[in-house]
Structures are given as C-alpha cells and as structure tokens.
Design a protein around this motif. Structure first.
Motif, short mmCIF file in Angstrom:
data_model
loop_
_atom_site.label_atom_id
_atom_site.label_comp_id
_atom_site.label_asym_id
_atom_site.label_seq_id
_atom_site.Cartn_x
_atom_site.Cartn_y
_atom_site.Cartn_z
N PHE A 104 0.83 -1.19 0.00
CA PHE A 104 0.00 0.00 0.00
C PHE A 104 0.87 1.25 0.00
N ALA A 105 1.93 1.26 0.81
CA ALA A 105 2.82 2.42 0.86
C ALA A 105 3.51 2.63 -0.49
N ILE A 106 3.91 1.54 -1.12
CA ILE A 106 4.65 1.64 -2.39
C ILE A 106 3.73 2.07 -3.53
N THR A 107 2.52 1.52 -3.56
CA THR A 107 1.63 1.78 -4.70
C THR A 107 0.70 2.97 -4.49
N ARG A 108 0.49 3.37 -3.24
CA ARG A 108 -0.35 4.53 -2.94
C ARG A 108 0.40 5.48 -2.01
N PRO A 109 1.57 5.95 -2.41
CA PRO A 109 2.42 6.73 -1.49
C PRO A 109 1.77 8.04 -1.04
N GLU A 110 0.87 8.57 -1.85
CA GLU A 110 0.21 9.82 -1.48
C GLU A 110 -0.75 9.66 -0.31
N ARG A 111 -1.07 8.40 0.06
CA ARG A 111 -2.02 8.16 1.15
C ARG A 111 -1.34 7.72 2.44
N VAL A 112 -0.01 7.59 2.43
CA VAL A 112 0.70 7.02 3.57
C VAL A 112 1.69 8.03 4.14
N ARG A 113 1.55 8.31 5.43
CA ARG A 113 2.43 9.24 6.12
C ARG A 113 3.63 8.52 6.74
N SER A 114 3.40 7.34 7.28
CA SER A 114 4.47 6.54 7.86
C SER A 114 4.05 5.08 7.83
N LEU A 115 5.02 4.18 8.05
CA LEU A 115 4.76 2.74 7.92
C LEU A 115 5.34 2.00 9.11
N ILE A 116 4.52 1.14 9.71
CA ILE A 116 4.97 0.25 10.78
C ILE A 116 4.82 -1.19 10.30
#
Length: 290
Positions: A104-116
């Motif tokens: 999700f972070a890779i394909t929708r980067p505009e929707r992700v602020r940080s990743l755990i």
C-alpha cells in the motif's frame, strides 16, 4: 469505544474504528489472512489517534469476491480512507498484513504518512532462516499441516490457529489471554481456497526495501526476538537498506508480540507516531517499559 461501519464498493468492507479529536489516523492491516482484525484491537485501543481496523475482503465481516488479488485490496484500503475523510494515514501491518501495508505504501504513497511493519518482514524469508533453532524445530514438528486438504471450513482454520499458538506466543503467561482472544476471531477460508488453487498472488513486491527507501517516509520495524514466522535476523539488513527506518525488537516476545509484550509494543508504536523515530528516539534493542 469501538464503533462499526461498512464501506460500500466493489465489495463491502467492514471497519472497526475509534474516533479521536486530533487529525491523525492509524490504518491497521491484519494478518492471517483468513482472520479478522479483532486480534489486534488490544493494546492499540489505548493510542491517542483515530484508529481504522478493516477486515480485508473475504475476511471477518467484509464481503466476498471471486478473487483476492492484492491490487483489489489496495483499492479497498483507499476506499476506507476516503470514507473516513483521511487524506494520509500512518499504516501498521502485522504478519501477512505487514506485506499488504508495504504494498500500500509503495503503490499509494500519497495516502501514507508513515509505515509500521509489525511481526513481518520487508525482505523475503530465506529457506534457512531458522536453521539451528532446535526449540522452533521441535514446536513446528508438532504442528498439523491441514492446508492441502480440500473442503476446509472456518472451524478447521480456527483449530489450526489454536494448534499454532505455541509457535506464535513466546511467554507462557501470555498464552491464556491469547487463547481467549482467538475465541473472538471470525475465521474464514476464502484466501486459503485461492492458495490451494494456486492463484493467490503474494502482496510482496520485488525490491520492496529499495522502493520503500525511495518514499522517504518514517518506517518502524517492530519485531519479537523469538518470532518463529518472520526471523529477527532480517531486521538489521532491512535497516541497512532503508535509511529512515528504525527498529524495536521486544526481547520477550514472539510472532504475536503485541500479546507477549503489550506495554513494550504500545510504547514503541506511540513513540514512533509521536515522531520519536525522526530524531533517533528508537533504537534496535529492548523497548523500555511503559
């Protein structure tokens, strides 16, 4: 207090959520994948942010569809954020959900602020990852392998989850609470059927570490020292590849680290979300108790 909502679309997505007055949301992606979100509610419910815990398509109380390609799941997660008017979220994924969260972070980067990435891995697990760990070998030798049988029911998946508890929980004191937690999970077989048919596509993307590094977002690797599914040995190589990544390894925890050490887990997530990871506040090692 947990509230419930169903998000319409290609398939209806069930979301358990908690409201918080501040403008920050944590989207939590469960593992399994034929589980529901409920095993992750505690201790995350204690966080001071809006919490969104969807059941993935085909899981829990979400709708069923003919196929479970990860690209469809990406669309589901976007619809969840849109339904709650969340432009960008912090995203936490556990186990299989950790790979979904990475995609999700890779394909929708505009929707992700940080990743755990919790109890999961960015790098593929090598065949010899657990070589020489005699205790794990003994536990795994006692596990049933039901996945090749046809006609499995949700109760079969439930039974397997209970049987696998010794491989997921490290602390004996945490086991009774974990078994009670499993009683509440709505298990399914939708994804398993795709796996048995040989058509289930992995959510793991090639060169995921390099692609996450290019996003230049804060990343937390949250891991149990005695995880028998995703080896802790992959944490340091991942840190070497993602400059903005930090890690917390909980020393007395296994794959279900949020159950083995809920205080350490909660503190690590809270510090990360508060921005401690940006100034070096998280280090590889034992998490300080809450």
């Amino acid at each position: 207090m947990w509230r419930e909502r169903r998000v319409p679309g290609e398939t209806e997505i069930f979301v358990a959520w908690q409201e918080w007055p501040e403008d920050r949301a944590l989207l939590v992606v469960h593992g399994g994948p034929d589980w529901d979100h409920s095993y992750l509610r505690d201790p995350l419910a204690q966080l001071d942010c809006q919490l969104l815990l969807p059941d993935l398509r085909g899981c829990g109380r979400s709708g069923r569809v003919p196929e479970y390609h990860p690209d469809g799941v990406m669309g589901d997660l976007v619809r969840v954020l849109d339904a709650f008017d969340v432009e960008r979220a912090d995203v936490l994924g556990h186990s299989y959900g950790g790979m979904v969260a990475q995609r999700f972070a890779i394909t929708r980067p505009e929707r992700v602020r940080s990743l755990i990435v919790s109890g999961s891995s960015v790098l593929p697990v090598p065949p010899d990852a657990f070589e020489g760990w005699a205790e794990r070998d003994e536990i795994m030798a006692r596990q049933d392998e039901p996945w090749q049988r046809v006609g499995l029911s949700p109760e079969d998946v439930r039974a397997e989850a209970f049987a696998a508890a010794p491989a997921n929980i490290w602390r004996a004191e945490a086991m009774p609470g974990y078994l009670r937690r499993l009683e509440e999970v709505r298990f399914g077989t939708e994804w398993l059927r795709q796996l048995q048919a040989g058509i289930l596509v992995t959510p793991r993307l090639p060169d995921a570490a390099q692609r996450i590094a290019a996003l230049d977002i804060p990343v937390l690797l949250l891991h149990g020292r005695y995880d028998m599914t995703f080896p802790v040995s992959l944490v340091q190589p991942t840190l070497d590849l993602i400059p903005r990544a930090r890690a917390v390894v909980l020393e007395d925890a296994g794959h279900m680290l949020h159950v083995d050490d809920p205080d350490g887990y909660l503190r690590a997530v809270r510090e990360f979300l508060d921005g401690a990871a940006l100034d070096g506040g998280l280090e590889l090692g034992r998490a300080r108790p809450v």
